[in-house]
Write an enzyme that holds these catalytic residues in place. Structure first.
Site, PDB file in Angstrom:
ATOM      1  N   ASP A   1       0.913  -1.142   0.000  1.00 24.16           N
ATOM      2  CA  ASP A   1       0.000   0.000   0.000  1.00 24.16           C
ATOM      3  C   ASP A   1       0.946   1.184   0.000  1.00 24.16           C
ATOM      4  OD1 ASP A   1      -1.400   2.305   0.865  1.00 24.16           O
ATOM      5  OD2 ASP A   1      -3.012   1.005   1.556  1.00 24.16           O
ATOM      6  N   HIS A   2       1.069   1.853  -1.149  1.00 21.91           N
ATOM      7  CA  HIS A   2       2.177   2.812  -1.256  1.00 21.91           C
ATOM      8  C   HIS A   2       2.026   3.978  -0.279  1.00 21.91           C
ATOM      9  CE1 HIS A   2      -0.468   5.112  -3.980  1.00 21.91           C
ATOM     10  NE2 HIS A   2       0.340   6.135  -3.796  1.00 21.91           N
TER      11      HIS A   2
ATOM     12  N   HIS B   1      -5.807   2.934   1.340  1.00 20.14           N
ATOM     13  CA  HIS B   1      -4.999   4.084   1.763  1.00 20.14           C
ATOM     14  C   HIS B   1      -5.592   4.809   2.978  1.00 20.14           C
ATOM     15  CE1 HIS B   1      -2.980   3.177  -1.862  1.00 20.14           C
ATOM     16  NE2 HIS B   1      -3.645   3.964  -2.678  1.00 20.14           N
TER      17      HIS B   1
END
Ligand code: BG6
Length: 482
Positions: free
Chosen positions: A176-177, A239
């Protein structure tokens, strides 16, 4: 401040989907920047793998173009050539036998082996199976998988089960950047590295928390994917959920992968279901030359949301009574992501009713201008009695920390280096992803059951009017998006 770049161990990194959008926009330019920083060892090997028949040279040209477009910081041609000397290409068929023997022969003993699945989730199982069947993956090899990790609880469980056939949980890196963003990690530093905030970090002192991730871009060329997904699956389930976890979790006993992820999981499991009247969905309208959402996804009857706002609660001792408001949308007024922790008013104003109402707010800005602001109430300078005014104590990292803040690695760079180091702290564990789907599934199912139609909102706005009302009804208001 001295920049401390610690080189990682030599590695063989194979990127499946090596010619795709993510690889060329983020992964390869990110690796190039790590090369420039000196973090990538000379022996590192990067193998692009995909279905097209390309020579090494043709692939290097693709990578060269990707670096020119997305590589950002200053570099010379010889930097690029040196990086490219570590890059090669293989035509590999995920469902067949082509390319696997060649891939195996490229693997070197004693080096970290990582395999980045930058492909559609439908291929995860095939890739895992082939790596196993051809004896390419070893006991300590790592696989990296991208979101979307499933589209609901059932599909996420199935994916977890598929991967678990050939890889242990400690070999699986679910990206999950957002967890790789500098300020997101700073959130943990601020919370758990300072004594100042923790005693106040609960429902007794915090009125509410707002999390906003606003984007100015529309769905762009990703209409096909996005229309099947929508803001809830694309942004909230992952996010925004991660941001919520980091802001709300209990202090882990140490900064290690399972200690951190155990605490995040507890937050997700304590989330209340969201009431339908605490949910707002929106779809953006046309703006000048820019098409409206439905034209952008080429689906004139689409009921997919490009905006969500919601209110939820966390049912535990720390947070019972403090609402959490989340919102995210595309084509909004500004690109702005922040978390605002809004404190309660003082129990009694000694300055009388004219002093107005004042609340401290700690605002953690993710982008742009990463930094932290603390709104404090002070006396308005000059004569005229005791008039109070709120002023921000501003710590913009680029100003406070100088060039180091600006050259901090981007999310993908940091995360890929963590994979090589074998550090899973900033990656999602399987049970965490499943718990997040357990919370989002009823919301999405409710929309489907009610045939809910998203409210239109103007491009360049703050979203539909109803989203403003969500807070207004509670006597609160969103912070401005700017
Ligand atoms: C991705 C979503 O995960 O995150 C995109 O799929 C979104 O729709 C992007 O635009 C936002 O990331 P960032 O880093 O630009 O905030």
């Amino acid at each position: 401040m001295v920049s401390r770049v610690i080189p990682v161990d030599p590695f063989d990194l194979t990127i499946f989907g090596g010619t795709g959008d993510l690889a060329t926009r983020k992964i390869l330019p990110g690796l190039f920047r790590r090369h420039l920083s000196g973090q990538m060892p000379h022996e590192a090997q990067i193998i692009g793998a995909a279905r097209s028949e390309l020579s090494d040279e043709e692939y290097r040209d693709i990578v060269r173009a990707a670096i020119a477009e997305f590589g950002a910081i200053d570099h010379s041609d010889s930097d690029v050539d040196e990086f490219l000397s570590r890059v090669s290409y293989l035509h590999v068929d995920a469902k067949g036998s082509a390319g696997w023997a060649a891939l195996k022969s490229k693997m070197r003993d004693g080096y970290v082996r990582a395999f980045y699945f930058s492909v559609a989730p439908a291929l995860f199982g095939d890739l895992a199976e082939r790596l196993h069947e051809h004896d390419i993956a070893q006991r300590d090899s790592r696989i990296v998988v991208e979101k979307p990790f499933g589209k609901d609880l059932e599909t996420a469980r199935a994916l977890n089960a598929t991967l678990a056939k050939h890889f242990r949980e400690d070999q699986i890196y679910r990206i999950d950047h957002y967890l790789g963003k500098e300020t997101v990690q700073n959130l943990m530093a601020v919370r758990f590295g300072n004594m100042l905030f923790e005693p106040l970090w609960n429902a007794q002192f915090i009125d509410h928390i707002q999390i906003t991730v606003a984007e100015t871009v529309g769905v762009g060329g990703r209409g096909g994917y996005y229309d099947q997904s929508g803001a809830m699956r694309d942004m909230v389930q992952n996010h925004l959920m991660q941001l919520l976890c980091l802001i709300a979790m209990e202090p882990p006993s140490k900064f290690d992968p399972d200690a951190v992820r155990d605490e995040k999981l507890k937050v997700i499991r304590a989330l209340d279901p969201v009431e339908p009247h605490h949910l707002v969905r929106g779809q953006y309208s046309a703006d000048g030359e820019q098409p409206d959402y439905r034209s952008a996804v080429d689906n004139p009857r689409s009921r997919t949301e490009s905006f969500v706002a919601l209110k939820t609660h966390i049912s535990n001792w720390r947070w019972a009574g403090t609402p959490f408001y989340l919102r995210t949308g595309k084509r909004m007024r500004a690109r702005s992501s922040e978390i605002a922790v809004v404190f309660k008013e003082t129990p009694h104003s000694i300055f009388g009713p004219d002093a107005g109402s004042h609340r401290n707010a700690l605002v953690i800005r993710l982008q742009p201008d990463e930094g932290i602001t603390l709104d404090v109430t002070i006396k308005e300078p000059g004569p005229g009695g005791m008039r109070l005014v709120d002023v921000p104590l501003d710590m913009t990292f680029a100003e406070a920390l100088g060039p180091d803040a600006e050259t901090a690695p981007e999310a993908y760079e940091r995360l890929i280096m963590d994979v090589i180091r074998g550090n899973q702290t900033l990656f999602m564990r399987g049970d965490e992803v499943e718990a997040a789907w357990s919370w989002t599934d009823p919301i999405i199912q409710g929309w489907e059951a009610r045939n809910d139609v998203p409210k239109p909102y103007d491009s360049g706005s703050s979203g539909p009017e109803d989203a403003l009302m969500l807070l207004h009804r509670d006597g609160r208001k969103w912070r401005e998006i700017r």
